[in-house]
Design a protein around this motif. Sequence first.
Motif, mmCIF file in Angstrom:
data_model
loop_
_atom_site.group_PDB
_atom_site.id
_atom_site.type_symbol
_atom_site.label_atom_id
_atom_site.label_comp_id
_atom_site.label_asym_id
_atom_site.label_seq_id
_atom_site.Cartn_x
_atom_site.Cartn_y
_atom_site.Cartn_z
ATOM 1 N N MET A 77 40.311 47.886 -20.580
ATOM 2 C CA MET A 77 39.331 47.164 -19.762
ATOM 3 C C MET A 77 38.660 48.077 -18.750
ATOM 4 N N TYR A 87 29.891 44.361 -16.953
ATOM 5 C CA TYR A 87 30.132 42.984 -16.566
ATOM 6 C C TYR A 87 30.722 43.029 -15.171
ATOM 7 N N SER A 88 30.602 41.941 -14.485
ATOM 8 C CA SER A 88 31.077 41.924 -13.110
ATOM 9 C C SER A 88 32.561 41.597 -13.082
ATOM 10 N N ARG A 89 33.355 42.451 -12.449
ATOM 11 C CA ARG A 89 34.786 42.184 -12.372
ATOM 12 C C ARG A 89 35.106 41.169 -11.281
ATOM 13 N N ASP A 90 34.114 40.825 -10.522
ATOM 14 C CA ASP A 90 34.325 39.829 -9.475
ATOM 15 C C ASP A 90 33.092 38.927 -9.420
ATOM 16 N N CYS A 91 33.299 37.644 -9.673
ATOM 17 C CA CYS A 91 32.175 36.715 -9.720
ATOM 18 C C CYS A 91 32.016 35.972 -8.408
ATOM 19 N N SER A 92 32.493 36.538 -7.321
ATOM 20 C CA SER A 92 32.449 35.768 -6.078
ATOM 21 C C SER A 92 31.018 35.584 -5.593
ATOM 22 N N THR A 93 30.072 36.253 -6.241
ATOM 23 C CA THR A 93 28.674 36.063 -5.866
ATOM 24 C C THR A 93 28.094 34.760 -6.428
ATOM 25 N N VAL A 94 28.839 34.090 -7.328
ATOM 26 C CA VAL A 94 28.313 32.853 -7.908
ATOM 27 C C VAL A 94 28.015 31.860 -6.783
ATOM 28 N N ARG A 126 28.153 33.908 -15.372
ATOM 29 C CA ARG A 126 27.858 34.386 -14.019
ATOM 30 C C ARG A 126 26.357 34.548 -13.826
ATOM 31 N N VAL A 132 38.631 38.043 -14.860
ATOM 32 C CA VAL A 132 37.870 38.651 -13.765
ATOM 33 C C VAL A 132 38.158 37.836 -12.511
ATOM 34 N N ASP A 133 37.897 38.412 -11.376
ATOM 35 C CA ASP A 133 38.153 37.695 -10.131
ATOM 36 C C ASP A 133 37.091 36.622 -9.917
ATOM 37 N N ASN A 134 37.509 35.509 -9.350
ATOM 38 C CA ASN A 134 36.587 34.424 -9.040
ATOM 39 C C ASN A 134 35.760 33.998 -10.249
ATOM 40 N N ALA A 135 36.420 33.975 -11.404
ATOM 41 C CA ALA A 135 35.712 33.603 -12.628
ATOM 42 C C ALA A 135 35.147 32.188 -12.501
ATOM 43 N N PRO A 136 33.921 31.985 -12.982
ATOM 44 C CA PRO A 136 33.341 30.634 -12.937
ATOM 45 C C PRO A 136 33.929 29.755 -14.034
ATOM 46 N N ALA A 181 36.502 28.995 -5.154
ATOM 47 C CA ALA A 181 35.215 28.700 -4.528
ATOM 48 C C ALA A 181 34.872 27.207 -4.576
ATOM 49 N N TRP A 199 29.023 27.081 -15.815
ATOM 50 C CA TRP A 199 30.469 27.002 -15.624
ATOM 51 C C TRP A 199 31.154 26.880 -16.968
ATOM 52 N N LEU A 256 31.942 35.258 -19.862
ATOM 53 C CA LEU A 256 32.085 35.213 -18.402
ATOM 54 C C LEU A 256 30.836 35.790 -17.730
ATOM 55 N N VAL A 305 28.087 28.659 -5.563
ATOM 56 C CA VAL A 305 28.757 27.409 -5.910
ATOM 57 C C VAL A 305 27.952 26.200 -5.460
#
Lengths: 484, 484
Positions: free
Chosen positions: A37, A93-100, B283, B312-316, B341, B288, B279, A102
Amino acid sequence: MNIPDDPFFTMLARSLRSRDGETLQRSLYVTLKEAIMQGQLQAQSWLPGSRVMAQRLSISRNTVNAALEQLAMEGYLRRDRRGSRVTALPQSYSRDCSTVNVSASLSPRLQALPPVLPRDTPPLLFAPGTPAINYFPLPLWRRLLDNVLREEGSSVLGYGDSAGEWPLRVAIARHLALSRGINCDARQIVITEGALEGVNLCTQLLSVPGQTAWVEEPGYFGAKSAFISAGLKLEGVPVDEEGMKINRDLPAPTLIFTSPSHQYPTGSVLSAARRLALLEYARQNGAWIVEDDYDSEFRFSGEPIPAMRGMVDNAPVVYLGTFSKTLFPSLRIGFMVLPPALVESAQPAIRALLRGGHRAEQRALARFIEEGHYARHLAAMRRLYRKRQAQLHEALEQELTVEHSVMAGEGGLHLTVAIEGIDDVELVRQARQHQLAPSALSTFYLNPQHALSGLVLGYGNTSASQFATAIRALQRLIAQHRCG
Amino acid sequence: MNIPDDPFFTMLARSLRSRDGETLQRSLYVTLKEAIMQGQLQAQSWLPGSRVMAQRLSISRNTVNAALEQLAMEGYLRRDRRGSRVTALPQSYSRDCSTVNVSASLSPRLQALPPVLPRDTPPLLFAPGTPAINYFPLPLWRRLLDNVLREEGSSVLGYGDSAGEWPLRVAIARHLALSRGINCDARQIVITEGALEGVNLCTQLLSVPGQTAWVEEPGYFGAKSAFISAGLKLEGVPVDEEGMKINRDLPAPTLIFTSPSHQYPTGSVLSAARRLALLEYARQNGAWIVEDDYDSEFRFSGEPIPAMRGMVDNAPVVYLGTFSKTLFPSLRIGFMVLPPALVESAQPAIRALLRGGHRAEQRALARFIEEGHYARHLAAMRRLYRKRQAQLHEALEQELTVEHSVMAGEGGLHLTVAIEGIDDVELVRQARQHQLAPSALSTFYLNPQHALSGLVLGYGNTSASQFATAIRALQRLIAQHRCG
C-alpha cells in the motif's frame, strides 16, 4: 532468526520481530500489505518464492503460503505458477478523507425534523408517553416469554411472516373487536415496530415524495419526523375542542394524520360531524386517513371513544395501535389495521420492506392477551391513571399559582397546561436539572406564530406523591422565566 | 318495562329490548347514535329531558345521563342547561367508501420493488440467509435474557437510548476491533433492526429522493427495496471476480452499496485496487459507501477479509453489520458504524427517527458477547458451515449433471450455481412443492438482459444428509425446464 542480507528481507524480519503479539502469519501478511500500500513493494514486481522466503525468514513455508494466499484473496498479489506478483493499486488516492464535507452531504430534510430531547434512563418525572412501567407484571411476562422459547425452541429463531406472528394478529383482532368496536380479520393486521413503523409503511405504501400530508397543529412529532424523512410536505391543520377542522384552502393531502380519540397533546376528541366530514373529504379526494389510536384504552369517563375507521364501511383509514403505552415502551410492538381493500395489494410491499422478527416476544404477547392478562392490566392501569390524573389536577390547582388552563383531561397519560407568556423551551431545558422532563407545548406546533406556550405533563410513570414538589419546582422556574 | 306511547319512545324501547346482551346504557347510546346518524332524530332537535326519558323507559336517570354524556363527548349531542340537542352532521356523505380506487393511490414506486417470496416457517431446504438455528445455544440465551429481566427489572421496560443500549454498543465495538480489524468507539455504533434499518437510516441521513444509488449487479434485494422506497434511482454496477467495478459513465451516485467481503450472491471479494478506487471516487464525488458486512465472520480459508472502512482514515463509509446470520434471524439486531465525522451531526436524526427498544434483548446480547459465548459460537458455526459447504460442493459434483459453475465458495452460508438456459424463476416456484427454497439467480439483477440464470443455495440451515436427495430433485426439475 537469521538476519537476511538484503533490504527486503531486513524490513520483513524487523517487522516480524516488532509484532510479537500476533501470529507469524498475520505479521507477515500485515507487513507485506503495508509495504504494497505504501509503494515500498512496487506494482508488478515479483516476490521471492515462498520456499526462499521461508528459508530466509526461518519460518515455515505453510505460514508464508497462507499469508500470500490471504493477500491474493484480497487482491494485493496475483499468484500463478510463476509466483506472486504485486498488484497495481491506484496511483493516487487520499489516505485520509477527513476533508469530506459532511454537512454538505447530510440530507437537507434533516434540518426540518422536530428537535427531540434525549430519553432519560431511568425516566425523569413528568416525561410524557411513558406508562407506569413498575406496575407491569414482569414476573408473569418472564414466565410467558421463557415458556415460548422453551416450548417452541429453535423454530421461533428463524425468519417469520413479515406481517408478524399469526397468533398475535389473531389475538389483536379479537381484542379490537371487544374493546374498540373494530371488526377486522387477522389478515388485515400487520405487526410493526411500535406505531412509528406503521406511519413509515403508510408513507411508503400510499405516498410519493413531494406530496402533502396533513398533520394536527399542534401534533405528535413522531409522525411529522416520519413524513419529513419520507419527503412529504407538511400542512398543519389547527385543532380546537372538536379536533382538527378541514381547511379547504390548504393543498390537498395524500395522507391525513389524526389522533381522533384523544388528540395529542390537546386531548380533544374529534367530533362526529368532523369525523364524517373528514372521511367524506378523504373519499372524494383520494386521500388516506392515518388514525393514531395511541392511548384510547385509557378513558376515564364513559366508554372509550370508538375508532374512526368503523364509522363508515370500507373507510379509507389505516388504523395504528401500539403496546408502548398499554404495556411498556421497550417492547416496541405496534400494529396497523389495513382496510380490506389494501390487504392484497400491500402484500408485496410488506414482504419487501418488513422482516418480521421478535417472534418469541410476539408469541408471548399473544398469550398475554389470550389468557386475559392484557384486559386485566388495562383495567388496573385505567384505575391508576384516573387516580393519578385527579391528583395531578389537584396539585396544579393548589401549587401552580400562575394563570394557566388545563387541557387533555378525559383520559390518557398526560395533562397539557397552557401558560401564556413563558419561554417553554428554555423552561423545559432548565427543568431537566431538577429531574423533571415535561415537554414544551410550543414544540408541538409547525407554525411558531400559532403556538401556545405551556407544558405537557406525563403522569403515567410519575408517582402522585411527587406531584406537589414537582409542580412547585416548575412554578419557581416559571416565575423566573416569564417573557418580557 | 312500560311501552311508551309515542313513536320516539316506542323506537327506543323496542331497541333496548332487542339488544339484551348489552348494558342498558350501551343500548341506549347505540340506539340514539344510530338514530342521529340515520336522520331519524333531526339536527337541532331537542331530546326529552333525562328525567322524562328515565321515567318513560323505566330505567335509572343515571343510566340515561351516562349515555347522553357519551354522545355529547363524541359530538352527537350538545348538552347545556336547557337540555340535549342533536348536532348537525354533514348532510351528505357516503356510508360505504368501497368505490375508493385503491390501486390509483398505491405508490407507483411499489411496482419497482423486487418481488419477494414469502418466508416459510419452518424454513425450507436451501433457503438462503438462514443460519443453523438449531445449533444456537438457546438454553443459555434463555438464561441470559431472564437474568437481565430479573436483575434489571422494570428499568429496562422504559424508553432507552435511541441509538441502542450502551453495553451492547461497547461489546460490539470491542468485538469489531478483535475480529474485524475495525477501530471504533462505542459512540459510533448505532443499534438497528437488522441491517435493513441501517440502510434506511443511510438513505434518510445522506440522500434525498431523486438522487442515485449504485448497487451491485447482481445484488442484495433488501438494499434495493430500501433505496426504491426512499425514492432513489438505482444504477446496477456489474460485479466480476474482483467485485463491483466503477463505471464512470453511470450517473454519479449519492450512495454506493457494496458487500466487499463476500459479495451477495456471487461471493467475490472486492479487490484492494477496486476498494481504493471506490474510496477515492466516493471522496472526490461526495458520495457515501454503505458497506454491508453481512456474513464475513464465516470465511473458510485464511483470515476474514478486512472491512473496507479501515483502509483509509476517515473513510466515507457507513459499515453495516447484523446478528441475523451469526446468531438467529428473528433476533432482528443489527448495527451501523458511523464514521467519526457523522457521529455528532447524525444525533438529531437518530433521536427523531429511531426509538431504541428491545432493551432486555440487547443487554442479553451484550452479555452473550462479553462472556465469550459469541466468539465460541462463531468458531463452532465456522467449522459447521465449512463442512457443509464442502459437502454441498461434493453433492453438486455428484448429482448435478447439467452443466453449471459454482460461485461464492470461500465462505458464508450459500453457494451460487450458475446454470445457463433455465427459467430459474419457474424452477424455484416448482421447487417449493418439493420443500426446497433456493433463490433464482436472475432475480438478483436489475437488468434482465445481463442476468445469469441459476440457483442460490443456502446451506446454513440445511443438514448435509439432505443434500444429495435435494440436488437430485433440482436436477430433475432442471431437466424438465430447460428453455428452448
